[in-house]
Every structure is written in structure tokens, then in C-alpha cells.
Design a protein around this motif. Structure first.
Motif, PDB file in Angstrom:
ATOM      1  N   ASN A  17      -1.364  12.025  -6.597  1.00 61.70           N
ATOM      2  CA  ASN A  17      -0.284  12.469  -6.473  1.00 61.70           C
ATOM      3  C   ASN A  17       0.894  13.195  -5.659  1.00 61.70           C
ATOM      4  O   ASN A  17       1.001  14.003  -5.469  1.00 61.70           O
ATOM      5  CB  ASN A  17      -0.003  11.122  -5.541  1.00 61.70           C
ATOM      6  N   ILE A  71       1.529   5.747  -1.782  1.00 66.52           N
ATOM      7  CA  ILE A  71       0.857   6.360  -1.410  1.00 66.52           C
ATOM      8  C   ILE A  71       1.723   7.894  -1.915  1.00 66.52           C
ATOM      9  O   ILE A  71       3.379   7.637  -1.919  1.00 66.52           O
ATOM     10  CB  ILE A  71       1.117   6.545   0.462  1.00 66.52           C
ATOM     11  N   SER A  72       1.559   9.484  -1.834  1.00 65.85           N
ATOM     12  CA  SER A  72       2.416  10.042  -2.554  1.00 65.85           C
ATOM     13  C   SER A  72       3.717  10.582  -1.348  1.00 65.85           C
ATOM     14  O   SER A  72       3.274  10.067  -0.240  1.00 65.85           O
ATOM     15  CB  SER A  72       1.382  11.784  -2.931  1.00 65.85           C
ATOM     16  N   VAL A 116       3.911  13.146  -0.196  1.00 64.25           N
ATOM     17  CA  VAL A 116       3.827  14.551   0.973  1.00 64.25           C
ATOM     18  C   VAL A 116       3.196  13.324   1.748  1.00 64.25           C
ATOM     19  O   VAL A 116       3.593  14.026   2.863  1.00 64.25           O
ATOM     20  CB  VAL A 116       2.902  15.076  -0.357  1.00 64.25           C
ATOM     21  N   VAL A 117       2.339  12.389   1.732  1.00 63.64           N
ATOM     22  CA  VAL A 117       1.901  11.807   3.161  1.00 63.64           C
ATOM     23  C   VAL A 117       2.950  11.114   3.911  1.00 63.64           C
ATOM     24  O   VAL A 117       3.024  10.939   4.856  1.00 63.64           O
ATOM     25  CB  VAL A 117       0.596  10.841   2.179  1.00 63.64           C
ATOM     26  N   TRP A 169       2.824  16.558  -7.103  1.00 70.12           N
ATOM     27  CA  TRP A 169       2.480  18.373  -6.111  1.00 70.12           C
ATOM     28  C   TRP A 169       3.998  18.584  -6.932  1.00 70.12           C
ATOM     29  O   TRP A 169       3.418  20.042  -6.490  1.00 70.12           O
ATOM     30  CB  TRP A 169       3.177  17.917  -4.791  1.00 70.12           C
ATOM     31  N   LEU A 202       0.634  -1.026  -0.325  1.00 68.81           N
ATOM     32  CA  LEU A 202       0.048  -0.126   0.427  1.00 68.81           C
ATOM     33  C   LEU A 202       1.196   0.876  -0.438  1.00 68.81           C
ATOM     34  O   LEU A 202       0.755   2.498  -0.725  1.00 68.81           O
ATOM     35  CB  LEU A 202      -0.879   0.253   0.862  1.00 68.81           C
ATOM     36  N   SER A 251      -2.060  17.849  -2.999  1.00 67.68           N
ATOM     37  CA  SER A 251      -1.470  17.192  -2.585  1.00 67.68           C
ATOM     38  C   SER A 251      -0.264  18.263  -2.280  1.00 67.68           C
ATOM     39  O   SER A 251       0.155  18.453  -1.025  1.00 67.68           O
ATOM     40  CB  SER A 251      -0.465  16.469  -3.611  1.00 67.68           C
ATOM     41  N   TYR A 303      -7.792   0.619  -4.230  1.00 68.68           N
ATOM     42  CA  TYR A 303      -6.706   0.062  -3.837  1.00 68.68           C
ATOM     43  C   TYR A 303      -7.085  -1.849  -4.131  1.00 68.68           C
ATOM     44  O   TYR A 303      -6.155  -2.693  -5.089  1.00 68.68           O
ATOM     45  CB  TYR A 303      -6.705  -0.428  -1.934  1.00 68.68           C
ATOM     46  N   VAL A 322      -6.402  13.330   1.179  1.00 65.77           N
ATOM     47  CA  VAL A 322      -5.750  12.816   0.052  1.00 65.77           C
ATOM     48  C   VAL A 322      -5.410  11.398   0.145  1.00 65.77           C
ATOM     49  O   VAL A 322      -5.198  10.926  -1.330  1.00 65.77           O
ATOM     50  CB  VAL A 322      -4.070  13.531   0.926  1.00 65.77           C
ATOM     51  N   THR A 323      -5.562  10.391   1.392  1.00 65.53           N
ATOM     52  CA  THR A 323      -5.254   9.254   1.030  1.00 65.53           C
ATOM     53  C   THR A 323      -6.851   8.253   0.553  1.00 65.53           C
ATOM     54  O   THR A 323      -6.552   6.903   0.164  1.00 65.53           O
ATOM     55  CB  THR A 323      -4.763   8.504   2.407  1.00 65.53           C
ATOM     56  N   VAL A 358      -3.806   7.534 -10.156  1.00 60.73           N
ATOM     57  CA  VAL A 358      -2.508   7.763  -9.107  1.00 60.73           C
ATOM     58  C   VAL A 358      -1.250   8.860  -8.846  1.00 60.73           C
ATOM     59  O   VAL A 358      -1.085   9.620  -8.136  1.00 60.73           O
ATOM     60  CB  VAL A 358      -2.469   6.848  -8.171  1.00 60.73           C
ATOM     61  N   LEU A 381      -6.760  -1.580  -7.771  1.00 60.25           N
ATOM     62  CA  LEU A 381      -4.891  -1.495  -8.044  1.00 60.25           C
ATOM     63  C   LEU A 381      -4.226  -2.935  -8.319  1.00 60.25           C
ATOM     64  O   LEU A 381      -3.971  -3.632  -9.349  1.00 60.25           O
ATOM     65  CB  LEU A 381      -4.610  -0.911  -7.433  1.00 60.25           C
ATOM     66  N   PHE A 434      -2.256   3.288 -12.676  1.00 52.64           N
ATOM     67  CA  PHE A 434      -1.142   4.011 -12.390  1.00 52.64           C
ATOM     68  C   PHE A 434      -1.515   5.246 -12.688  1.00 52.64           C
ATOM     69  O   PHE A 434      -0.931   6.436 -11.381  1.00 52.64           O
ATOM     70  CB  PHE A 434      -0.223   3.360 -12.956  1.00 52.64           C
ATOM     71  N   ILE A 494      -7.091   6.390  -2.822  1.00 47.72           N
ATOM     72  CA  ILE A 494      -6.618   5.250  -2.875  1.00 47.72           C
ATOM     73  C   ILE A 494      -6.201   4.031  -2.461  1.00 47.72           C
ATOM     74  O   ILE A 494      -6.418   3.438  -2.435  1.00 47.72           O
ATOM     75  CB  ILE A 494      -5.015   6.198  -2.605  1.00 47.72           C
ATOM     76  N   ILE A 495      -6.933   4.164  -1.344  1.00 50.10           N
ATOM     77  CA  ILE A 495      -7.333   3.203  -0.387  1.00 50.10           C
ATOM     78  C   ILE A 495      -8.309   2.256  -1.325  1.00 50.10           C
ATOM     79  O   ILE A 495      -8.675   1.546  -1.434  1.00 50.10           O
ATOM     80  CB  ILE A 495      -7.485   3.375   1.149  1.00 50.10           C
TER      81      ILE A 495
END
Lengths: 313, 299
Positions: free
Chosen positions: B208, A126-127, A129-130, B210, A122, B226, B281, B273-274, B204, B284, B201, B277-278
Motif C-alpha cells: 500500500n 486498503i490503501s 490511495v484506493v 505510496w 476490509l 500505489s 484477506y 492494487v486491491t 500489506v 489476515l 501486516f 489484498i482481498i
């Protein structure tokens, strides 16, 4: 003449396809090849006001900016930090996914294996930044989790300045790199391990080899090829930060004014000189220097790849 | 037959410990951000929250979504992710489709140009100069246009499309269909896994990003989420580094309640932000192994 008409004929037949291909290549030329050619401003007296063509028409100054950089007060520091960060990450981050893959392979319970593996990659998505946010909440001086725990356990009386003191920078970089990439890169090694012929293990068991011997004498030698290829790929991008290419993100995010003695690397320095101070040609020279080293690394690692595996990458 | 020796037990113990440690250190940082983001900010300053919110509240999230700057950054991020992904997958797909034809003239030249561009780049400064002269700086399109043709994705797609039998395409070509019709009606439906992988991809990546927001855009209305998160953490980092004695948390200039602090806002933003993605997931996961394998076929 006949050849030409045949050519025209097949070109006409695939006209639509050619149009798509050429549009794609034009994009490639604009966004990849023009910047590549633009790197010559490292040898030129370029000013931002002279536009795109100015990159090619402005006056040559030879190696002026390179000389300037070598004499730069920060030269040694920046080069040393770049090398230290890249090498230490290679040494400490690279072996972890291999060990993790072997550990996963030794798990008897398939359900546990699947759950842990699923969770472990996982962080790859994740970026940075996180990840930086997490580092901050764990290591900051005021109420960072680690400082809270250390104080509670009585190991320290005052909070440590993890984020502000230069000596903590590299450990933080290495740990966060491992955390983010371990599960993801283990996938490759796990795939290699799963393609090992089970007969080998059975034969070893008959011969009385224990678990450790089997790992050492069968698993590791069987994935040696994969390990070498991945190692070579990481060497090719050594200055970028190995497989994950994370040097810039880490140095820029975890780095700050207080720990810059450890965190300023070639990439962040290019950024600071170029975009922050407007010394474009100078910054391009620093960037070019890094690219040249990287190109040498790519070619020499590719050379070794050919030698060892018999084919290039 | 199966007798567990001492060595077996030992190895299993070690491996179990490794797995447990990996599990905890991977999950706990997310969990920690989650519980702080649901805790009263003033209360959180005291520390000591490890496993559960002590003073549960949703104020932090309300504050995030009522801050105009964060809300606009959220929409910019969503917009760039959706537009950037859809356009890039289609564009790269069409170009890759044409490059997958063996009989395409100059195919070798095109491929060499693509492979060379995969290994070398001009670096930051010439790219910045290019964007400036294309008037991409400080424009939403700097998030979209430079990523339209992705070299890496093109190589994955080309190797996938090459496996599609010519007979399928020929049968439709004879019926007079043009190449775009073939692409959308035939190629896309039978290549769903590869499109899904690359779209995920790509998504994501956009979500993400920035860097471009930080250095190619100065207009606050165009910043991505981000980037805003990065800015929030950097501000806090700087304050503490520069003036270690600063004990009061600087508040964001937001309306309303006083139960949140910069820290809890940060954590809530981190979760915003997270969480997407989760959420994607599982998808993905379903596709990326295939993606990796495809990539390694012709790498």
C-alpha cells in the motif's frame, strides 16, 4: 575485579545474542534517533549541501524560523485547518465504532453478524490511495456516482463540485475516515462487550429490563474502561488524525489546489515548504511545532490514563 | 420463556437496517470499481452504470498490463513487498529473539530505546536529509532498509518469544547449536502464528505504500503501483479542477485500442492494487485477531 570478570564471563556466554541486539539497536539509532536529533536544524541555518553532520555544526539562528512561521501569511489557515480536521474527526469518527459494535452485539443471527463484521474491516487494509480513487469516482463533478444520482432524482440541476470546493473537504474527510476505520476499531469494543458477564444480562431480564435499558445500563458501563483507553490513545495522536493516523494521507490526497483553504494542514505544509520549496530548516521548525504539541498531548493523555485506570499505557 | 416484546422487534429492526447499510456502503465502492473496470471506457463516459457492466470488455486490464510504466510499477511493488517483508520479518525476528532473553545484559537499556522510538520520531525533514546522505534517495533500497527493524513488530515478537520455555533452547544449546540455528530451527517453527501475522501486516504495508515512492524516489522506473495509481487519480483531479470544461478524457500514452479512457484505466489499476489484498484477506483475518491480542498483552 571479580565483578568485572563475572561480567565478562556472562557477556561472553551471550556474545551472539548481544551481537544481534546491538545490530538492531544500531539500526534504531540510525533510522530513529539520528532524525530525532536532526530536528535541531529547526534552530539552525541549515543547507542541504552541508550534509548529515551539517545538521549539528551549522550556525544557530535561535527562534528565527518559528517567528517566520507565526508571521507566515498561511499560519492561521494551516493551524486552523489542522485543529478543525483533528477535532471534527475525533468528535464524529470516534463514537461510530462503539455504536457499530453494540449493533453487532444485538444481532441474533450469528451468520449475519459474522458476514457483516468480516466485510466491515476490509477497508482497514486498503490503501488510502484506493480510498481516494473511490472518493474520486463517487464525487467527481463530471460523472461521479453521487452527482449522477442527485441529478437523476432532480435534487440538483448542475453537478456539485465536491472535490474542488473547500466546504465539502471536511465532510469527505470525516466520511471516508468512518468508512475506513469503523469495522476495524469495532473489534476492540466488541471484544470488550463479549467479556461482559452474561449473568448481568440475565439478572436484568428477570428485573424486567428491556433491550434498550440493558444496552444503556449494562453494555455501555461495562465497556466504559475500553472506551476511555481508546479515547486517550486517539487524543495522544490527535494531530496525526487519531487512531488511524490518517490526517496526512487524507489532506494530501483529497486536498488539491482548489480546496486548499480547508485542506492545507501542518503536515502537508511541512512537506510543501521542505521538499517542494527546499526550505528545510523552516519546514523542520513547522514539523517541530507539531511534534511539541503532540508530545504534550501524549503526556497529558497518559497522565489521565494513569489517573483513571490506575496504570499507564 | 422467550417472548419478543415490541421493544425487541424494534431493536432488531434498527440493528438489521444498520447492518444492511454498513454492508452495502462497504462492499459497493469495490463493486462499482469492478464493474467500471470491466466496461468499455467510451461507453462509461455516459454514466448510468450502477449494477452491471453495460458494454463488457477486458480491454482496460489489457491496457494496464501492456503499459510499460504500470507494468514496471507492478513489478517494483511485488519486489518490494516480497523482499521488504521477508527481510524485515527475519531481521526483526532475530533481534527480538535476542531481546527476549531475560538474562541479556543491558536489556533494560535496549528496551527503553525501543519504546522511546515507538512514541517519538524526527519527522519528515530530518529523515529526508538522512536518506539523502545515506544515498538512499532514488534507490530501490529506500523501500527496504529503513523498515528492517520495526519497533512495533519487535514489541509483539518479544512478548511472544518470552513465553517460550528456556528448557527447549537449553537442550539444543548443550548440543552445541548456535543462536541462529536455534532461531531458525526452533523459534520460527513454534512461532508460526506470530510470524504469519507480522508478515501479513508488513506485506500489506509495503503493497500500500505510496509516500516513499512519491517523495524519496524520482526515477520513474522505481515508482510503485500505489504511487502510480495516486498519480493517475491526481492527474484526473487536477484536470477537472483546473479546467472544469475539459470534456475529453486525456488518454494515457499507450498503444492500441481506443475503447479505454483514463477513468476505466484508473478503475482497472485500482482493482489490480486491491485484489491481492482481498486474496490474502482470509489469512489476515485468521491471524490478526491473535496479533491484536498479543500486542495488547505488552503494549
Amino acid at each position: 575485579m571479580l565483578k568485572k570478570t563475572a561480567f565478562m564471563k556472562s557477556f561472553k556466554k551471550q556474545f551472539e545474542l548481544q551481537v544481534f541486539a546491538i545490530i538492531g539497536i544500531i539500526f534504531l539509532i540510525i533510522f530513529s534517533y539520528i532524525p530525532m536529533a536532526g530536528i535541531i536544524i529547526a534552530f539552525k541555518d541549515y543547507k542541504l549541501t552541508s550534509g548529515l553532520l551539517g545538521m549539528f555544526t551549522s550556525e544557530w539562528v535561535g527562534l528565527k524560523y518559528f517567528r517566520e512561521f507565526v508571521n507566515d501569511i498561511n499560519f492561521t489557515m494551516v493551524v486552523r485547518n489542522t485543529i478543525a480536521m483533528s477535532m471534527l474527526k475525533l468528535v464524529f469518527t470516534f463514537p461510530i465504532p462503539i455504536l457499530f459494535a453494540i449493533a453487532l452485539n444485538e444481532v441474533g443471527n450469528q451468520k449475519v453478524k459474522r458476514v457483516v463484521q468480516t466485510v466491515s474491516y476490509l477497508p482497514h487494509f486498503i490503501s488510502w490511495v484506493v480510498v481516494y480513487g473511490m472518493i474520486f469516482s463517487f464525487f467527481n463533478q463530471q460523472n461521479g456516482l453521487i452527482n449522477q444520482l442527485l441529478v437523476k432524482m432532480g435534487l440538483i440541476s448542475d453537478s456539485l463540485l465536491f472535490l474542488a470546493e473547500a466546504e465539502y473537504f471536511l465532510p469527505l474527510v470525516i466520511l471516508s475516515d468512518i468508512w475506513k476505520g469503523m469495522g476495524w476499531w469495532a473489534i476492540i469494543f466488541l471484544a470488550a462487550i463479549s467479556s461482559v458477564d452474561p449473568c448481568l444480562y440475565e439478572a436484568a431480564i428477570v428485573d424486567g429490563a428491556g433491550r434498550i435499558r440493558r444496552i444503556w445500563n449494562i453494555t455501555l458501563p461495562s465497556i466504559k474502561g475500553t472506551i476511555i483507553i481508546v479515547l486517550i490513545l486517539s487524543l495522544g495522536n490527535l494531530l496525526g488524525g487519531g487512531l488511524g493516523g490518517s490526517n496526512f494521507d487524507q489532506a494530501y490526497l483529497i486536498g488539491n489546489k482548489a480546496n486548499f483553504r480547508a485542506s492545507e494542514i501542518l503536515q502537508t505544509y511541512t512537506l510543501r515548504m521542505g521538499l517542494a520549496q527546499g526550505r528545510f530548516a523552516y519546514a523542520a521548525a513547522i514539523g517541530l511545532l507539531q511534534s511539541v504539541i503532540s508530545v504534550i498531548l501524549i503526556y497529558s493523555s497518559n497522565f489521565f490514563a494513569r489517573k483513571i485506570t490506575g496504570e499507564g499505557l | 420463556m422467550k417472548i419478543r416484546s415490541k421493544e425487541d422487534v424494534f431493536i432488531e429492526l434498527i440493528v438489521s437496517i444498520i447492518l444492511l447499510v454498513v454492508f452495502i456502503i462497504t462492499v459497493y465502492p469495490f463493486f462499482y470499481a469492478l464493474i467500471i473496470s470491466f466496461n468499455n471506457g467510451i461507453d462509461a463516459i455516459r454514466g448510468g452504470i450502477f449494477l452491471w457492466p453495460r458494454d463488457f470488455t477486458t480491454e482496460n486490464y489489457k491496457a494496464v498490463f501492456s503499459s510499460l510504466r504500470l507494468l514496471s510499477a507492478f513489478f517494483v511493488s511485488v519486489l518490494r513487498t516480497v523482499i521488504g517483508t521477508v527481510t524485515s520479518v527475519i531481521f526483526t525476528g532475530i533481534v527480538s529473539y535476542s531481546l527476549s532473553h531475560k538474562e541479556l545484559l543491558f536489556r533494560k537499556t535496549y528496551m527503553n530505546l525501543i519504546i522511546f522510538a515507538m512514541f517519538f520520531s524526527g519527522g519528515l525533514i530530518p529523515t529526508f536529509i538522512l536518506f539523502k546522505n545515506l544515498h538512499l534517495l532514488n534507490s530501490f533500497w529506500v523501500y527496504i532498509i529503513p523498515y528492517q527493524f520495526s519497533v512495533f513488530n519487535a514489541i509483539i515478537m518479544i512478548s511472544f518469544f518470552r513465553e517460550i520455555p528456556d528448557a527447549i533452547k537449553e537442550s539444543v544449546r548443550i548440543d552445541g547449536a548456535n543462536e541462529l540455528t536455534i532461531f531458525f530451527r526452533i523459534i520460527v517453527p513454534i512461532s508460526t502464528p506470530v510470524f504469519a501475522t507480522i508478515a501479513l501486516f508488513n506485506g500489506v504495508f509495503h503493497w500500500n505504500s505510496w509516500f516513499d515512492s512519491a517523495f524519496f524516489v524520482t526515477d520513474n522506473k522505481l515508482k510503485t503501483l500505489s504511487f502510480m495509481l495516486m498519480d493517475l487519480i491526481k492527474q484526473a483531479d487536477m484536470t477537472r479542477v483546473m479546467a472544469a470544461t475539459v470534456s475529453d478524457y486525456q488518454r494515457l500514452d499507450m498503444q492500441g485500442s481506443t475503447t479505454y479512457t483514463a477513468e476505466t484505466i484508473r478503475m482497472a489499476t485500482m482493482m489490480v492494487v486491491t485484489i491481492p489484498i482481498i486474496c490474502i484477506y482470509p489469512f489476515l483475518q485468521k491471524y490478526f485477531i491473535k496479533g491484536i491480542m498479543l500486542g495488547s498483552v505488552k503494549g
